[in-house]
Design a protein around this motif. Sequence first.
Motif, PDB file in Angstrom:
ATOM      1  N   UNK A 147      12.121  -0.521  -0.522  1.00 55.41           N
ATOM      2  CA  UNK A 147      11.362  -1.756  -0.285  1.00 55.41           C
ATOM      3  C   UNK A 147      11.664  -2.809  -1.346  1.00 55.41           C
ATOM      4  N   UNK A 148      11.806  -2.383  -2.609  1.00 56.00           N
ATOM      5  CA  UNK A 148      11.989  -3.337  -3.701  1.00 56.00           C
ATOM      6  C   UNK A 148      13.386  -3.921  -3.780  1.00 56.00           C
ATOM      7  N   UNK A 186       0.833  -1.209   0.000  1.00 56.54           N
ATOM      8  CA  UNK A 186       0.000   0.000   0.000  1.00 56.54           C
ATOM      9  C   UNK A 186       0.867   1.258   0.000  1.00 56.54           C
ATOM     10  N   UNK A 187       1.944   1.245   0.783  1.00 54.84           N
ATOM     11  CA  UNK A 187       2.843   2.403   0.819  1.00 54.84           C
ATOM     12  C   UNK A 187       3.535   2.586  -0.532  1.00 54.84           C
ATOM     13  N   UNK A 188       3.996   1.483  -1.119  1.00 53.28           N
ATOM     14  CA  UNK A 188       4.683   1.579  -2.408  1.00 53.28           C
ATOM     15  C   UNK A 188       3.743   2.047  -3.516  1.00 53.28           C
ATOM     16  N   UNK A 189       2.464   1.668  -3.423  1.00 51.46           N
ATOM     17  CA  UNK A 189       1.495   2.020  -4.474  1.00 51.46           C
ATOM     18  C   UNK A 189       0.875   3.399  -4.274  1.00 51.46           C
ATOM     19  N   UNK A 190       1.104   3.999  -3.103  1.00 50.95           N
ATOM     20  CA  UNK A 190       0.461   5.276  -2.777  1.00 50.95           C
ATOM     21  C   UNK A 190       0.960   6.393  -3.689  1.00 50.95           C
ATOM     22  N   UNK A 191       0.037   7.233  -4.135  1.00 50.03           N
ATOM     23  CA  UNK A 191       0.400   8.449  -4.872  1.00 50.03           C
ATOM     24  C   UNK A 191      -0.286   9.631  -4.199  1.00 50.03           C
ATOM     25  N   UNK A 192       0.429  10.740  -4.094  1.00 52.20           N
ATOM     26  CA  UNK A 192      -0.097  11.948  -3.458  1.00 52.20           C
ATOM     27  C   UNK A 192      -0.447  12.946  -4.554  1.00 52.20           C
ATOM     28  N   UNK A 193      -1.735  13.047  -4.866  1.00 55.61           N
ATOM     29  CA  UNK A 193      -2.194  13.909  -5.961  1.00 55.61           C
ATOM     30  C   UNK A 193      -1.964  15.385  -5.665  1.00 55.61           C
ATOM     31  N   UNK A 194      -1.837  15.730  -4.373  1.00 55.84           N
ATOM     32  CA  UNK A 194      -1.650  17.140  -4.001  1.00 55.84           C
ATOM     33  C   UNK A 194      -0.187  17.567  -3.996  1.00 55.84           C
ATOM     34  N   UNK A 195       0.718  16.632  -4.199  1.00 57.33           N
ATOM     35  CA  UNK A 195       2.145  16.927  -4.132  1.00 57.33           C
ATOM     36  C   UNK A 195       2.654  17.437  -5.478  1.00 57.33           C
ATOM     37  N   UNK A 208      18.819  -7.012  -7.893  1.00 61.24           N
ATOM     38  CA  UNK A 208      17.818  -6.882  -8.957  1.00 61.24           C
ATOM     39  C   UNK A 208      16.799  -5.780  -8.636  1.00 61.24           C
ATOM     40  N   UNK A 209      16.365  -5.095  -9.671  1.00 66.63           N
ATOM     41  CA  UNK A 209      15.315  -4.083  -9.527  1.00 66.63           C
ATOM     42  C   UNK A 209      14.039  -4.664 -10.125  1.00 66.63           C
ATOM     43  N   UNK A 210      12.987  -4.728  -9.340  1.00 70.59           N
ATOM     44  CA  UNK A 210      11.711  -5.267  -9.814  1.00 70.59           C
ATOM     45  C   UNK A 210      11.042  -4.352 -10.833  1.00 70.59           C
ATOM     46  N   UNK A 211      10.018  -4.886 -11.482  1.00 69.97           N
ATOM     47  CA  UNK A 211       9.334  -4.139 -12.552  1.00 69.97           C
ATOM     48  C   UNK A 211       8.758  -2.818 -12.051  1.00 69.97           C
ATOM     49  N   UNK A 212       8.153  -2.830 -10.852  1.00 73.37           N
ATOM     50  CA  UNK A 212       7.550  -1.607 -10.326  1.00 73.37           C
ATOM     51  C   UNK A 212       8.618  -0.561 -10.020  1.00 73.37           C
ATOM     52  N   UNK A 213       9.733  -1.002  -9.441  1.00 75.26           N
ATOM     53  CA  UNK A 213      10.814  -0.066  -9.133  1.00 75.26           C
ATOM     54  C   UNK A 213      11.450   0.469 -10.410  1.00 75.26           C
ATOM     55  N   UNK A 214      11.578  -0.375 -11.430  1.00 75.90           N
ATOM     56  CA  UNK A 214      12.122   0.081 -12.713  1.00 75.90           C
ATOM     57  C   UNK A 214      11.240   1.155 -13.329  1.00 75.90           C
ATOM     58  N   UNK A 215       9.931   0.930 -13.258  1.00 71.62           N
ATOM     59  CA  UNK A 215       8.990   1.918 -13.796  1.00 71.62           C
ATOM     60  C   UNK A 215       9.099   3.233 -13.023  1.00 71.62           C
TER      61      UNK A 215
END
Length: 314
Positions: free
Chosen positions: A149-150, A124-133, A193-200
């Motif tokens: 984390x990754x 949840x923390x890794x997927x969080x986005x702050x639209x106001x930032x 290794x860097x996972x797909x989400x971290x690479x993105x």
Amino acid sequence: MAHHPIDDANLVQAYLTHARVEKRLADRSLTLYRAALQRLLELAAAHGVGLRDVGSHVIRQGVAGMHAAGRSPKGIALVLSGWRGFYVWLGREGQVGSNPVSGVRAPKAGRPLPKALDVDDAVALAAYTDADEDPVREARDACIVELLYGCGLRIGELVGLDVAASAAARGWPDLDDGVVHVLGKGGKRRSVPIGAQALAALGTWLQARAAWAGAVPALFINPQGGRLTPQHIRWRLRQRSARSGLATPVHPHMLRHSFASHVLQSSGDLRAVQELLGHASIGTTQVYTRLDYQHLARVYDAAHPRAGRKPDRG
């Protein structure tokens, strides 16, 4: 030697006066010493001996009693320190021939388990986005979380990363090979290794970074183009974890612990986790097997129909 309780009380008072006047102990320390010596008086009385006749077996029983009552190893060590100082003084005064506290140690403190997020909270923390930032700052902070984390990086390894390889670079990401090269403790290099989400997240940040880029080669920078400090990253991570709704304030090492425990839970490969973390000794990594056991115990307690059940009476 005859036991005279009033003599014992006077001895304690004389020592406390010595500690206050000669040793110039602070009021807080004197309060702790007074409490410790009151406990010693009670212990001696329970064994029917005076303070001058207390043997090491009495001291050991006192330690065992405090431990059984749930006193922390640190608290027991403080009490023993007060007792030890008292008997050193008694020896100098010619009141005792030996110090019964010599050689008696507090129980060892159990090695605290690293704090780790459960998988759902970490994701949840890794997927969080702050639209106001600010979008650039958001891209940077999201990438920081993904790499901590990754990849299980230490905070020092993270801030030491440069955008690209160079003779001076301590570490850098290689997007083509999907790894991050870091310089760990003791000057030991490793590649993770860097996972797909971290690479993105890295790709997004590297594009956004151009808006701030100064002369420094640092991967993670502030709006002025300077390399981020560990203190700033800790502060941003605490803010981000609070905004994402996590009950626990998150610090960088917690994400490293989460990385390690989640990889171990899924793979069971302790040696691989050791390599990924850059631990010199497998013993350092073995603490995560205890974390894994705690996870299994919680699952068992929650899921097994007979876990934690009281036996039926009758």
